[in-house]
Design a protein around this motif. Sequence first.
Motif, PDB file in Angstrom:
ATOM      1  N   ALA A   7      31.160  55.115  44.726  1.00  0.00           N
ATOM      2  CA  ALA A   7      32.530  55.102  45.227  1.00  0.00           C
ATOM      3  C   ALA A   7      33.385  55.894  44.242  1.00  0.00           C
ATOM      4  O   ALA A   7      33.297  55.684  43.029  1.00  0.00           O
ATOM      5  N   PRO A   8      34.214  56.823  44.704  1.00  0.00           N
ATOM      6  CA  PRO A   8      34.875  57.749  43.770  1.00  0.00           C
ATOM      7  C   PRO A   8      35.901  57.112  42.848  1.00  0.00           C
ATOM      8  O   PRO A   8      36.094  57.574  41.723  1.00  0.00           O
ATOM      9  N   HIS A   9      36.567  56.048  43.311  1.00  0.00           N
ATOM     10  CA  HIS A   9      37.636  55.433  42.520  1.00  0.00           C
ATOM     11  C   HIS A   9      37.112  54.093  41.977  1.00  0.00           C
ATOM     12  O   HIS A   9      37.093  53.079  42.681  1.00  0.00           O
ATOM     13  N   HIS A  10      36.693  54.113  40.746  1.00  0.00           N
ATOM     14  CA  HIS A  10      35.946  52.980  40.198  1.00  0.00           C
ATOM     15  C   HIS A  10      36.754  51.686  40.162  1.00  0.00           C
ATOM     16  O   HIS A  10      36.223  50.625  40.483  1.00  0.00           O
ATOM     17  N   GLN A  11      38.004  51.771  39.740  1.00  0.00           N
ATOM     18  CA  GLN A  11      38.779  50.537  39.631  1.00  0.00           C
ATOM     19  C   GLN A  11      39.024  49.906  41.002  1.00  0.00           C
ATOM     20  O   GLN A  11      38.953  48.684  41.154  1.00  0.00           O
ATOM     21  N   GLN A  12      39.289  50.733  42.008  1.00  0.00           N
ATOM     22  CA  GLN A  12      39.481  50.188  43.351  1.00  0.00           C
ATOM     23  C   GLN A  12      38.217  49.471  43.834  1.00  0.00           C
ATOM     24  O   GLN A  12      38.290  48.381  44.408  1.00  0.00           O
ATOM     25  N   ALA A  13      37.071  50.092  43.602  1.00  0.00           N
ATOM     26  CA  ALA A  13      35.815  49.478  44.038  1.00  0.00           C
ATOM     27  C   ALA A  13      35.562  48.179  43.284  1.00  0.00           C
ATOM     28  O   ALA A  13      35.137  47.175  43.873  1.00  0.00           O
ATOM     29  N   ALA A  14      35.828  48.169  41.979  1.00  0.00           N
ATOM     30  CA  ALA A  14      35.625  46.953  41.186  1.00  0.00           C
ATOM     31  C   ALA A  14      36.572  45.848  41.638  1.00  0.00           C
ATOM     32  O   ALA A  14      36.179  44.675  41.752  1.00  0.00           O
ATOM     33  N   ASP A  15      37.827  46.207  41.913  1.00  0.00           N
ATOM     34  CA  ASP A  15      38.798  45.210  42.365  1.00  0.00           C
ATOM     35  C   ASP A  15      38.346  44.577  43.681  1.00  0.00           C
ATOM     36  O   ASP A  15      38.492  43.362  43.893  1.00  0.00           O
ATOM     37  N   GLU A  16      37.802  45.395  44.577  1.00  0.00           N
ATOM     38  CA  GLU A  16      37.363  44.885  45.864  1.00  0.00           C
ATOM     39  C   GLU A  16      36.152  43.958  45.724  1.00  0.00           C
ATOM     40  O   GLU A  16      36.089  42.898  46.352  1.00  0.00           O
ATOM     41  N   LEU A  17      35.184  44.344  44.907  1.00  0.00           N
ATOM     42  CA  LEU A  17      34.003  43.481  44.804  1.00  0.00           C
ATOM     43  C   LEU A  17      34.351  42.154  44.135  1.00  0.00           C
ATOM     44  O   LEU A  17      33.788  41.109  44.491  1.00  0.00           O
ATOM     45  N   VAL A  18      35.298  42.170  43.208  1.00  0.00           N
ATOM     46  CA  VAL A  18      35.742  40.902  42.614  1.00  0.00           C
ATOM     47  C   VAL A  18      36.523  40.088  43.640  1.00  0.00           C
ATOM     48  O   VAL A  18      36.351  38.865  43.767  1.00  0.00           O
ATOM     49  N   ARG A  19      37.371  40.761  44.406  1.00  0.00           N
ATOM     50  CA  ARG A  19      38.208  40.049  45.395  1.00  0.00           C
ATOM     51  C   ARG A  19      37.388  39.253  46.389  1.00  0.00           C
ATOM     52  O   ARG A  19      37.728  38.106  46.723  1.00  0.00           O
ATOM     53  N   VAL A  20      36.299  39.818  46.887  1.00  0.00           N
ATOM     54  CA  VAL A  20      35.539  39.141  47.940  1.00  0.00           C
ATOM     55  C   VAL A  20      34.517  38.158  47.387  1.00  0.00           C
ATOM     56  O   VAL A  20      33.845  37.470  48.163  1.00  0.00           O
ATOM     57  N   THR A  21      34.416  38.052  46.065  1.00  0.00           N
ATOM     58  CA  THR A  21      33.509  37.084  45.447  1.00  0.00           C
ATOM     59  C   THR A  21      34.198  35.737  45.332  1.00  0.00           C
ATOM     60  O   THR A  21      35.353  35.651  44.900  1.00  0.00           O
ATOM     61  N   ALA A  72      33.558  50.707  50.278  1.00  0.00           N
ATOM     62  CA  ALA A  72      33.530  49.853  49.086  1.00  0.00           C
ATOM     63  C   ALA A  72      34.894  49.711  48.437  1.00  0.00           C
ATOM     64  O   ALA A  72      35.145  48.729  47.727  1.00  0.00           O
ATOM     65  N   GLU A  73      35.794  50.660  48.700  1.00  0.00           N
ATOM     66  CA  GLU A  73      37.127  50.607  48.105  1.00  0.00           C
ATOM     67  C   GLU A  73      38.146  49.902  48.998  1.00  0.00           C
ATOM     68  O   GLU A  73      39.301  49.743  48.609  1.00  0.00           O
ATOM     69  N   ALA A  74      37.723  49.470  50.184  1.00  0.00           N
ATOM     70  CA  ALA A  74      38.617  48.766  51.116  1.00  0.00           C
ATOM     71  C   ALA A  74      37.750  47.888  52.010  1.00  0.00           C
ATOM     72  O   ALA A  74      37.635  48.117  53.216  1.00  0.00           O
ATOM     73  N   LEU A  75      37.143  46.872  51.434  1.00  0.00           N
ATOM     74  CA  LEU A  75      36.174  46.044  52.164  1.00  0.00           C
ATOM     75  C   LEU A  75      36.860  45.220  53.253  1.00  0.00           C
ATOM     76  O   LEU A  75      37.913  44.608  53.009  1.00  0.00           O
ATOM     77  N   PRO A  76      36.265  45.161  54.447  1.00  0.00           N
ATOM     78  CA  PRO A  76      36.877  44.437  55.563  1.00  0.00           C
ATOM     79  C   PRO A  76      36.497  42.956  55.588  1.00  0.00           C
ATOM     80  O   PRO A  76      36.118  42.417  56.625  1.00  0.00           O
ATOM     81  N   PHE A  77      36.580  42.304  54.423  1.00  0.00           N
ATOM     82  CA  PHE A  77      36.188  40.905  54.314  1.00  0.00           C
ATOM     83  C   PHE A  77      37.292  40.124  53.619  1.00  0.00           C
ATOM     84  O   PHE A  77      38.051  40.662  52.804  1.00  0.00           O
ATOM     85  N   ALA A  78      37.359  38.840  53.948  1.00  0.00           N
ATOM     86  CA  ALA A  78      38.387  37.977  53.383  1.00  0.00           C
ATOM     87  C   ALA A  78      38.167  37.754  51.891  1.00  0.00           C
ATOM     88  O   ALA A  78      37.055  37.878  51.376  1.00  0.00           O
ATOM     89  N   ASP A  79      39.239  37.415  51.194  1.00  0.00           N
ATOM     90  CA  ASP A  79      39.141  37.028  49.797  1.00  0.00           C
ATOM     91  C   ASP A  79      38.139  35.882  49.641  1.00  0.00           C
ATOM     92  O   ASP A  79      38.093  34.968  50.469  1.00  0.00           O
ATOM     93  N   ARG A  80      37.331  35.962  48.585  1.00  0.00           N
ATOM     94  CA  ARG A  80      36.404  34.872  48.201  1.00  0.00           C
ATOM     95  C   ARG A  80      35.422  34.524  49.315  1.00  0.00           C
ATOM     96  O   ARG A  80      35.084  33.364  49.521  1.00  0.00           O
TER      97      ARG A  80
END
Length: 282
Positions: free
Chosen positions: A132-146, A110-118
């Motif tokens: 996921a232990p590092h909350h900001q990293q996980a949040a950044d990733e879920l926003v990135r792939v949306t 969840a902190e390094a998703l293997p999917f393209a932006d958007r």
Amino acid sequence: MSDTQTIPATQSDADRALKQKHRAMWASGDYARLASELIWRLGPRLVAATAVQPGERVLDIAAGSGNVAIPAALHGATVVASDLTPELFDVGRRLATEAGAELEWREADAEALPFADRSFDAVLSCVGVMFAPHHQQAADELVRVTARGGRIGLISWTPDGFIGRMFKTMKPFAAPLPEGAQPAPLWGDEHHVRELLGDRVDDVVANRQTVTIDALATPEAFRDYFKAHYGPTIAVYNRIADDPDQVRALDDALVALAAEQGFGVNGEPMQWEYLLLTARKR
């Protein structure tokens, strides 16, 4: 779906070791059984709250055995169920086949998703990404792939609800959190999640709701069920296994917590509180 992606920062040896520890923790016990017997109904609730539509691209982060991914696929979406612990996928694939759902299962951090932006119209997680232990990293990733204008939907146990209090009860017996890691139930605090998502989202709606737990009749039944099936609880018991006094103390503390919360009193089921938060990416 494109294979191109934003490359996450290189993980340290400590991070890789931590992720392997998390994977082993969730592979222990039988989380798929727990999810099916206790909280499966949360998946359809999240799918409904985010108005998943046929043909949309949907990502379920920390999908486990698919209690969000399968209902989303049954709505006609093109779904990827991702999880750090692919050992959970075998049950998920069986459940999907039984339900008549077709979807992709993908091992992913969840902190390094293997999917393209958007890549996805909707990015969802039901009591999953919160671990996921590092909350900001996980949040950044879920926003990135949306996708721009896409929806984010999260269900997380609240700090003051039953599961949040269970983690507080286990804390004195558990290993300290690694440096930089944050407690999972913080994702059930609306203010915390709003800070994680920041100004990258609009239309944030957050509501505290409960799920009825009627499969466990007594405080002792709750304790024994979680000792046998729930990875985080199993990990704590494994840590103190050589200290019978500590084991007894944790046994008693979990039973006392359940009794205090009214577990099984007068035959009434428990209500476990969670935060359901939805947002739209700018």
